[in-house]
Design a protein around this motif. Sequence first.
Motif, mmCIF file in Angstrom:
data_model
loop_
_atom_site.group_PDB
_atom_site.id
_atom_site.type_symbol
_atom_site.label_atom_id
_atom_site.label_comp_id
_atom_site.label_asym_id
_atom_site.label_seq_id
_atom_site.Cartn_x
_atom_site.Cartn_y
_atom_site.Cartn_z
ATOM 1 N N LEU A 133 3.243 -0.698 -13.255
ATOM 2 C CA LEU A 133 4.432 -1.034 -13.678
ATOM 3 C C LEU A 133 5.619 -0.049 -13.713
ATOM 4 O O LEU A 133 5.248 1.000 -13.732
ATOM 5 C CB LEU A 133 4.394 -1.351 -15.349
ATOM 6 N N VAL A 134 6.668 -0.651 -13.226
ATOM 7 C CA VAL A 134 7.735 0.250 -13.043
ATOM 8 C C VAL A 134 9.081 -0.489 -13.966
ATOM 9 O O VAL A 134 9.145 -1.356 -14.180
ATOM 10 C CB VAL A 134 8.042 0.641 -11.586
ATOM 11 N N ASP A 135 9.895 0.773 -14.032
ATOM 12 C CA ASP A 135 11.011 0.061 -14.751
ATOM 13 C C ASP A 135 11.899 -0.690 -13.612
ATOM 14 O O ASP A 135 11.924 -0.376 -12.535
ATOM 15 C CB ASP A 135 12.120 1.511 -14.959
ATOM 16 N N GLU A 136 12.285 -1.674 -14.069
ATOM 17 C CA GLU A 136 13.169 -2.661 -13.282
ATOM 18 C C GLU A 136 14.494 -1.814 -12.622
ATOM 19 O O GLU A 136 14.911 -2.144 -11.590
ATOM 20 C CB GLU A 136 13.830 -3.653 -13.805
ATOM 21 N N ALA A 164 3.318 5.324 -5.987
ATOM 22 C CA ALA A 164 3.290 5.523 -7.395
ATOM 23 C C ALA A 164 2.083 6.541 -7.905
ATOM 24 O O ALA A 164 2.563 7.284 -8.719
ATOM 25 C CB ALA A 164 2.809 3.917 -7.840
ATOM 26 N N ARG A 165 1.125 6.424 -7.015
ATOM 27 C CA ARG A 165 0.134 7.559 -7.398
ATOM 28 C C ARG A 165 0.552 8.807 -7.234
ATOM 29 O O ARG A 165 0.225 9.977 -7.867
ATOM 30 C CB ARG A 165 -1.132 7.379 -6.340
ATOM 31 N N GLY A 166 1.326 9.124 -6.099
ATOM 32 C CA GLY A 166 2.117 10.487 -5.893
ATOM 33 C C GLY A 166 3.199 10.911 -6.991
ATOM 34 O O GLY A 166 3.722 11.912 -6.693
ATOM 35 N N GLU A 175 0.858 -1.105 0.178
ATOM 36 C CA GLU A 175 -0.108 -0.030 -0.105
ATOM 37 C C GLU A 175 0.819 1.227 0.055
ATOM 38 O O GLU A 175 0.534 2.350 -0.491
ATOM 39 C CB GLU A 175 -0.975 -0.046 1.324
ATOM 40 N N THR A 176 2.202 1.060 0.706
ATOM 41 C CA THR A 176 2.961 2.180 0.778
ATOM 42 C C THR A 176 3.517 2.564 -0.806
ATOM 43 O O THR A 176 3.462 3.592 -1.201
ATOM 44 C CB THR A 176 4.170 1.937 1.660
ATOM 45 N N ARG A 196 6.249 9.638 -6.944
ATOM 46 C CA ARG A 196 7.541 9.299 -6.054
ATOM 47 C C ARG A 196 8.371 8.307 -6.663
ATOM 48 O O ARG A 196 9.149 7.588 -5.735
ATOM 49 C CB ARG A 196 7.129 9.305 -5.045
ATOM 50 N N PHE A 197 8.272 7.861 -8.066
ATOM 51 C CA PHE A 197 9.118 7.026 -8.517
ATOM 52 C C PHE A 197 9.978 7.622 -9.703
ATOM 53 O O PHE A 197 9.311 8.403 -10.373
ATOM 54 C CB PHE A 197 8.646 5.691 -9.123
ATOM 55 N N PHE A 198 11.118 7.423 -9.881
ATOM 56 C CA PHE A 198 11.720 7.932 -11.163
ATOM 57 C C PHE A 198 12.316 6.753 -11.738
ATOM 58 O O PHE A 198 13.394 6.056 -11.188
ATOM 59 C CB PHE A 198 12.782 8.877 -10.571
ATOM 60 N N PRO A 199 12.157 6.572 -12.980
ATOM 61 C CA PRO A 199 11.358 7.006 -13.929
ATOM 62 C C PRO A 199 9.839 6.748 -13.342
ATOM 63 O O PRO A 199 9.732 5.943 -12.674
ATOM 64 C CB PRO A 199 11.341 6.409 -15.174
ATOM 65 N N PRO A 200 8.880 7.468 -13.696
ATOM 66 C CA PRO A 200 7.589 7.430 -13.072
ATOM 67 C C PRO A 200 6.986 6.051 -13.412
ATOM 68 O O PRO A 200 7.175 5.304 -14.426
ATOM 69 C CB PRO A 200 6.682 8.353 -13.913
ATOM 70 N N ALA A 201 6.158 5.619 -12.335
ATOM 71 C CA ALA A 201 5.220 4.292 -12.612
ATOM 72 C C ALA A 201 4.165 4.455 -13.637
ATOM 73 O O ALA A 201 3.644 5.758 -13.780
ATOM 74 C CB ALA A 201 4.834 3.772 -11.166
ATOM 75 N N ILE A 202 3.787 3.542 -14.229
ATOM 76 C CA ILE A 202 2.580 3.424 -15.135
ATOM 77 C C ILE A 202 1.728 2.769 -14.618
ATOM 78 O O ILE A 202 1.681 1.563 -14.212
ATOM 79 C CB ILE A 202 3.205 2.841 -16.618
#
Length: 79
Positions: free
Chosen positions: A43-46, A26-28, A20-21, A30-36
């Motif tokens: 989905l996120v880049d590995e 991901a919604r906010g 959940e965190t 806070r991933f680079f590159p951004p999550a899809i």
Amino acid sequence: MAYITLSEWNRRQAHPHCMETLRRAARGGRFFPPAIFEGREYLVDENAEKLTRNNTFNPSRTVHPALLSRIKHGTPEKP
């Protein structure tokens, strides 16, 4: 650049987080590159990094300085 599910990305981490965190991150954005968001899961880049308050996304590190200048100050008028 291969995309994997958020749960698979979490399993590969040295210190896994609560799902959940990670979904909130991901919604906010806070991933680079951004999550899809694809279908029912993210989905996120590995090789993606989860950004923290101290490690935030700074566009000036990835965008060319001339482009930032044109965005901030506008483009000069052409004759």
